[in-house]
Every structure is written in structure tokens, then in C-alpha cells.
Design a protein around this motif. Structure first.
Motif, PDB file in Angstrom:
ATOM      1  N   UNK A  71       0.846  -1.193   0.000  1.00 27.82           N
ATOM      2  CA  UNK A  71       0.000   0.000   0.000  1.00 27.82           C
ATOM      3  C   UNK A  71       0.883   1.244   0.000  1.00 27.82           C
ATOM      4  N   UNK A  72       0.513   2.201  -0.859  1.00 23.76           N
ATOM      5  CA  UNK A  72       1.284   3.424  -1.005  1.00 23.76           C
ATOM      6  C   UNK A  72       0.404   4.648  -0.776  1.00 23.76           C
ATOM      7  N   UNK A  73       0.951   5.616  -0.066  1.00 21.28           N
ATOM      8  CA  UNK A  73       0.308   6.925  -0.025  1.00 21.28           C
ATOM      9  C   UNK A  73       0.963   7.811  -1.081  1.00 21.28           C
ATOM     10  N   UNK A  74       0.260   8.844  -1.469  1.00 21.86           N
ATOM     11  CA  UNK A  74       0.782   9.760  -2.494  1.00 21.86           C
ATOM     12  C   UNK A  74       0.181  11.143  -2.317  1.00 21.86           C
ATOM     13  N   UNK A  75       0.969  12.071  -1.834  1.00 24.71           N
ATOM     14  CA  UNK A  75       0.480  13.452  -1.777  1.00 24.71           C
ATOM     15  C   UNK A  75       0.547  14.078  -3.157  1.00 24.71           C
ATOM     16  N   UNK A  76      -0.483  14.836  -3.512  1.00 28.54           N
ATOM     17  CA  UNK A  76      -0.492  15.496  -4.818  1.00 28.54           C
ATOM     18  C   UNK A  76      -0.805  16.982  -4.680  1.00 28.54           C
ATOM     19  N   UNK A 105       3.834  19.268  -7.249  1.00 25.33           N
ATOM     20  CA  UNK A 105       4.838  18.392  -7.827  1.00 25.33           C
ATOM     21  C   UNK A 105       6.127  18.477  -7.013  1.00 25.33           C
ATOM     22  N   UNK A 106       6.867  17.401  -6.839  1.00 27.93           N
ATOM     23  CA  UNK A 106       6.696  16.067  -7.426  1.00 27.93           C
ATOM     24  C   UNK A 106       5.611  15.254  -6.719  1.00 27.93           C
ATOM     25  N   UNK A 107       4.912  14.455  -7.503  1.00 30.32           N
ATOM     26  CA  UNK A 107       3.821  13.643  -6.975  1.00 30.32           C
ATOM     27  C   UNK A 107       4.337  12.267  -6.564  1.00 30.32           C
ATOM     28  N   UNK A 108       5.343  12.266  -5.723  1.00 32.91           N
ATOM     29  CA  UNK A 108       6.040  11.045  -5.346  1.00 32.91           C
ATOM     30  C   UNK A 108       5.225  10.197  -4.375  1.00 32.91           C
ATOM     31  N   UNK A 109       5.444   8.916  -4.433  1.00 32.11           N
ATOM     32  CA  UNK A 109       4.755   7.969  -3.575  1.00 32.11           C
ATOM     33  C   UNK A 109       5.498   7.773  -2.252  1.00 32.11           C
ATOM     34  N   UNK A 110       4.764   7.248  -1.283  1.00 33.48           N
ATOM     35  CA  UNK A 110       5.392   6.826  -0.054  1.00 33.48           C
ATOM     36  C   UNK A 110       6.266   5.611  -0.294  1.00 33.48           C
ATOM     37  N   UNK A 111       7.005   5.218   0.737  1.00 27.95           N
ATOM     38  CA  UNK A 111       7.931   4.090   0.604  1.00 27.95           C
ATOM     39  C   UNK A 111       7.200   2.759   0.487  1.00 27.95           C
ATOM     40  N   UNK A 112       5.923   2.733   0.830  1.00 28.55           N
ATOM     41  CA  UNK A 112       5.139   1.506   0.734  1.00 28.55           C
ATOM     42  C   UNK A 112       5.048   0.756   2.049  1.00 28.55           C
TER      43      UNK A 112
END
Lengths: 122, 107
Positions: B86-91, B94-101
Motif C-alpha cells: 500500500x502506497x500513499x501519495x500526496x499530490x 509536484x513532485x507527486x512522489x509515492x510513499x515508501x510503501x
């Protein structure tokens, strides 16, 4: 029905240029508030966001890739292209394209392609 | 590109359990945060958008919460098919990077 499909080479030699195509259907690349994004996942690692192309043509990039990455589009073919120059083995990954609409100011990636595995090796 | 921290990085739980995954951002992203489920060999799947809005077709046992810099994904009544990362992603910007999982294993 919204679909996205990645296509391109499965194997690329180091220092060469990788070009991947995302062909979309079911929505317009130029529809207001719409976008297409590229994401990759190296083997055993987390998802890595690469770039997002907005409907107005503006592109946002993940800066660690520097000037190696370019995203463009051919609206007549409903395609979004990813070009990555001077590849090395660290670019080995499954590459995904996804639809990226904006609603109430929030961008999210709601429809995804199945992914294209690209291996960089000599 | 340093992935956003998520907690825990992995966990194992049993069918029927309730688990919570957290995601913290370094600055406020208001409610501009999404959650994804990713199973090996498949495309990621959007679960929650704008912190708490359940994406169409996603079971109601998935709940998103939080705002500002602290967010949670709660999965109630765990099912075998919930085994995934499962990944979080703040938008917010930018950058719209994902969490580490967060890798979830169903025992």
C-alpha cells in the motif's frame, strides 16, 4: 471504457534511448482537468513517479531524472510518449502509464495500464 | 528521490483483523493525498483519493483519514485478497512522489 496500454522495447542497451508509448482510449488527452502520468517500479523497490502531462500541454517532471526524461504527446493518435536518454541498468523497471484527472483540485491516478517491463542490459 | 515515510514498512495480520497504515508529510498537503494498493504483477489500484473519498468499486472496509501532515489508511475485516503493498501519495504540488510503501501479509 477507459483503457491505457504501454508499448515499447523489452530490452534496451546501456547508454541508448528508451521510448515508450502509452495509447489511451475512452477519454481525451486535451479534456480540461485531464492528464496522463508515468510511474515505474524497479524490481523489489517502491513505485517511483516520473512525470505528468496536463491537458494544457504542460509537463511536470521528477527532477532526479534531470534532463534525461521527456514526455510528449500525439493527440491525433491519443498517445503519450516517454523518452529516457542514456539509460543504465538502474532504469530497469516496469513502466506504467495512468490517467491523472484533477477533481476539486486533487490529482489522482485512477486508471492504469498493465505495465511494460523494460530491462537495461548489454 | 527519497520516498515519503510510511509506517509500518511491513506487517502481518490475520483474516478479520483491522490494520492501520500511516503516512506523514513534511509540510501540509491539506487533503491532497491518495492511497493505492499494488499487487505483484498487476497495475496499482486507486483506493482512496483526497484523503478520505473511497474510489468507486472499492470495498467500504477501506477507510482513509487525516489532513495536513498526518494521514491514515485503515482496513477493517481483513480478507486474503488484501495482501499487497500500500502506497500513499500526496499530490498537493509536484513532485507527486509515492510513499515508501507498506507491505501487508495476511497470515
Amino acid at each position: 471504457q477507459v483503457t491505457l496500454r504501454e508499448s515499447g522495447p523489452a530490452l534496451v542497451r546501456p547508454s541508448q534511448t528508451l521510448t515508450l508509448t502509452c495509447t489511451v482510449s475512452g477519454f481525451s488527452l486535451t479534456a480540461r482537468g485531464m492528464g496522463v502520468t508515468w510511474v515505474r517500479q524497479p524490481p523489489g523497490k517502491a513505485l517511483e513517479w516520473l512525470a505528468l502531462l496536463h491537458s494544457d500541454g504542460e509537463v511536470y517532471y521528477n527532477t532526479p531524472l534531470g534532463t534525461r526524461l521527456t514526455v510528449s504527446r500525439d493527440t491525433s493518435k491519443s498517445q503519450v510518449l516517454l523518452t529516457l536518454t542514456n539509460v543504465d541498468p538502474d532504469d530497469t523497471a516496469t513502466y506504467y502509464c495512468a490517467r491523472a484527472p484533477m477533481f476539486a483540485g486533487v490529482i489522482f491516478f485512477d486508471y492504469w495500464g498493465q505495465g511494460a517491463l523494460v530491462t537495461v542490459s548489454s | 528521490d527519497i520516498p515519503l515515510p510510511q509506517s509500518p514498512s511491513s506487517l502481518a495480520a490475520s483474516v478479520g483483523d483491522k490494520v492501520t497504515i500511516t503516512c506523514r508529510t513534511s509540510q501540509s498537503v491539506v487533503n491532497y493525498l491518495n492511497w493505492y494498493q499494488h499487487k505483484m504483477g498487476k497495475a496499482p489500484k486507486l483506493l482512496i483519493r483526497a484523503a478520505s473519498i473511497l474510489q468507486s468499486g472499492v470495498p467500504s472496509r477501506f477507510t482513509g483519514g487525516g489532513s495536513g501532515t498526518y494521514f491514515t489508511l485503515t482496513i477493517d475485516n481483513l480478507q486474503p485478497e488484501d495482501s499487497a503493498t500500500y502506497y500513499c501519495q500526496p499530490t498537493y504540488t509536484s513532485p507527486y512522489s509515492f510513499g515508501q510503501g507498506t507491505k501487508l501479509e495476511i497470515k
